[in-house]
Design a protein around this motif. Structure first.
Motif, PDB file in Angstrom:
ATOM      1  N   ARG A   1       0.833  -1.205   0.000  1.00 30.09           N
ATOM      2  CA  ARG A   1       0.000   0.000   0.000  1.00 30.09           C
ATOM      3  C   ARG A   1       0.864   1.249   0.000  1.00 30.09           C
ATOM      4  N   GLU A   2       1.957   1.209   0.751  1.00 32.47           N
ATOM      5  CA  GLU A   2       2.873   2.360   0.788  1.00 32.47           C
ATOM      6  C   GLU A   2       3.475   2.623  -0.588  1.00 32.47           C
ATOM      7  N   GLU A   3       3.846   1.571  -1.284  1.00 31.80           N
ATOM      8  CA  GLU A   3       4.469   1.719  -2.601  1.00 31.80           C
ATOM      9  C   GLU A   3       3.460   2.118  -3.675  1.00 31.80           C
ATOM     10  N   LEU A   4       2.227   1.658  -3.562  1.00 31.78           N
ATOM     11  CA  LEU A   4       1.213   1.932  -4.576  1.00 31.78           C
ATOM     12  C   LEU A   4       0.623   3.332  -4.467  1.00 31.78           C
ATOM     13  N   GLY A   5       0.544   3.861  -3.264  1.00 30.02           N
ATOM     14  CA  GLY A   5      -0.105   5.144  -3.062  1.00 30.02           C
ATOM     15  C   GLY A   5      -1.573   4.960  -2.720  1.00 30.02           C
ATOM     16  N   GLU A   6      -2.317   6.074  -2.662  1.00 30.38           N
ATOM     17  CA  GLU A   6      -3.721   6.034  -2.249  1.00 30.38           C
ATOM     18  C   GLU A   6      -4.601   5.294  -3.252  1.00 30.38           C
ATOM     19  N   LYS A   7      -4.370   5.534  -4.535  1.00 30.59           N
ATOM     20  CA  LYS A   7      -5.145   4.879  -5.587  1.00 30.59           C
ATOM     21  C   LYS A   7      -4.184   4.166  -6.518  1.00 30.59           C
ATOM     22  N   PHE A   8      -4.642   3.054  -7.072  1.00 30.07           N
ATOM     23  CA  PHE A   8      -3.799   2.282  -7.968  1.00 30.07           C
ATOM     24  C   PHE A   8      -4.676   1.536  -8.949  1.00 30.07           C
ATOM     25  N   ILE A   9      -4.045   0.901  -9.929  1.00 26.05           N
ATOM     26  CA  ILE A   9      -4.785   0.261 -11.013  1.00 26.05           C
ATOM     27  C   ILE A   9      -4.552  -1.245 -10.972  1.00 26.05           C
ATOM     28  N   ALA A  10      -5.647  -1.995 -11.106  1.00 31.86           N
ATOM     29  CA  ALA A  10      -5.573  -3.449 -11.247  1.00 31.86           C
ATOM     30  C   ALA A  10      -6.185  -3.808 -12.589  1.00 31.86           C
ATOM     31  N   THR A  11      -5.621  -4.818 -13.229  1.00 27.78           N
ATOM     32  CA  THR A  11      -6.150  -5.269 -14.508  1.00 27.78           C
ATOM     33  C   THR A  11      -5.953  -6.766 -14.642  1.00 27.78           C
ATOM     34  N   LYS A  12      -6.591  -7.329 -15.656  1.00 24.84           N
ATOM     35  CA  LYS A  12      -6.400  -8.742 -15.957  1.00 24.84           C
ATOM     36  C   LYS A  12      -4.940  -8.954 -16.312  1.00 24.84           C
ATOM     37  N   GLY A  13      -4.333  -9.910 -15.656  1.00 25.00           N
ATOM     38  CA  GLY A  13      -2.951 -10.228 -15.954  1.00 25.00           C
ATOM     39  C   GLY A  13      -2.851 -11.494 -16.780  1.00 25.00           C
ATOM     40  N   LEU A  14      -1.645 -11.840 -17.104  1.00 19.54           N
ATOM     41  CA  LEU A  14      -1.385 -13.078 -17.830  1.00 19.54           C
ATOM     42  C   LEU A  14      -1.291 -14.223 -16.819  1.00 19.54           C
ATOM     43  N   ASP A  15      -1.368 -15.424 -17.284  1.00 14.67           N
ATOM     44  CA  ASP A  15      -1.278 -16.616 -16.429  1.00 14.67           C
ATOM     45  C   ASP A  15      -2.409 -16.691 -15.406  1.00 14.67           C
ATOM     46  N   ASN A  16      -3.568 -16.091 -15.703  1.00 12.66           N
ATOM     47  CA  ASN A  16      -4.736 -16.138 -14.811  1.00 12.66           C
ATOM     48  C   ASN A  16      -4.474 -15.531 -13.438  1.00 12.66           C
ATOM     49  N   CYS A  17      -3.835 -14.383 -13.435  1.00 14.86           N
ATOM     50  CA  CYS A  17      -3.672 -13.629 -12.203  1.00 14.86           C
ATOM     51  C   CYS A  17      -4.067 -12.187 -12.502  1.00 14.86           C
ATOM     52  N   LEU A  18      -3.984 -11.329 -11.499  1.00 16.65           N
ATOM     53  CA  LEU A  18      -4.214  -9.904 -11.697  1.00 16.65           C
ATOM     54  C   LEU A  18      -2.884  -9.173 -11.614  1.00 16.65           C
ATOM     55  N   PHE A  19      -2.743  -8.124 -12.411  1.00 16.32           N
ATOM     56  CA  PHE A  19      -1.592  -7.238 -12.333  1.00 16.32           C
ATOM     57  C   PHE A  19      -2.055  -5.958 -11.650  1.00 16.32           C
TER      58      PHE A  19
END
Length: 141
Positions: free
Chosen positions: A21-39
């Motif tokens: 959370r510290e590295e990402l900041g207050e807001k961040f982006i998640a998306t469909k990742g490869l290999d059936n995970c989230l990025f």
């Protein structure tokens, strides 16, 4: 860096490790990742990636397909005061996230895996790591 085991509650919320959370900041982006995970990306890393993807040739069907896959599945996320992040249902469905998940740091992004999928991936890749490393020599690594 790191690997953390967490659970998703019945409302689809996941507690993110404080370090991430510290590295990402207050807001961040998640998306469909490869290999059936989230990025998951910080806004700064997302901007870098977005700029690179804008450079892909629109005339190529593979480029269009990848950009659609990546951006259509993206969502801006924000942790609440308890560090919980609501993962949208389409993202949970893509990565087959149910209850137990593994959150890993991978250089410029974070990945979220279903625990079972992560264990299967490690079982499959683990014995091949030496061969993979030998092949990376060709890429200058």
């Amino acid at each position: 860096m790191g690997e953390y085991l967490h659970t998703i509650d019945n409302k689809g919320r996941l507690i993110f490790p404080a370090k991430f959370r510290e590295e990402l900041g207050e807001k961040f982006i998640a998306t469909k990742g490869l290999d059936n995970c989230l990025f998951v990306y910080s806004p700064a890393e997302w901007a870098i990636l977005e700029n690179k993807l804008k450079q892909l040739p629109l005339a190529k069907p593979e480029a269009r397909a990848f950009v659609r896959f990546f951006f259509a599945g993206a969502a801006e996320l924000e942790a609440d005061k308890q560090g919980r992040v609501l993962l949208p249902a389409p993202l949970r469905d893509h990565a087959r996230l149910d209850k137990d998940v593994v959150i890993i740091g991978v250089s410029t992004r974070i990945e979220i895996w279903g625990k079972e999928a992560w264990d299967e991936y490690n079982a499959r890749i683990g014995p091949e790591v030496t061969n993979i490393a030998e092949n990376l020599v060709d890429l200058g690594i």
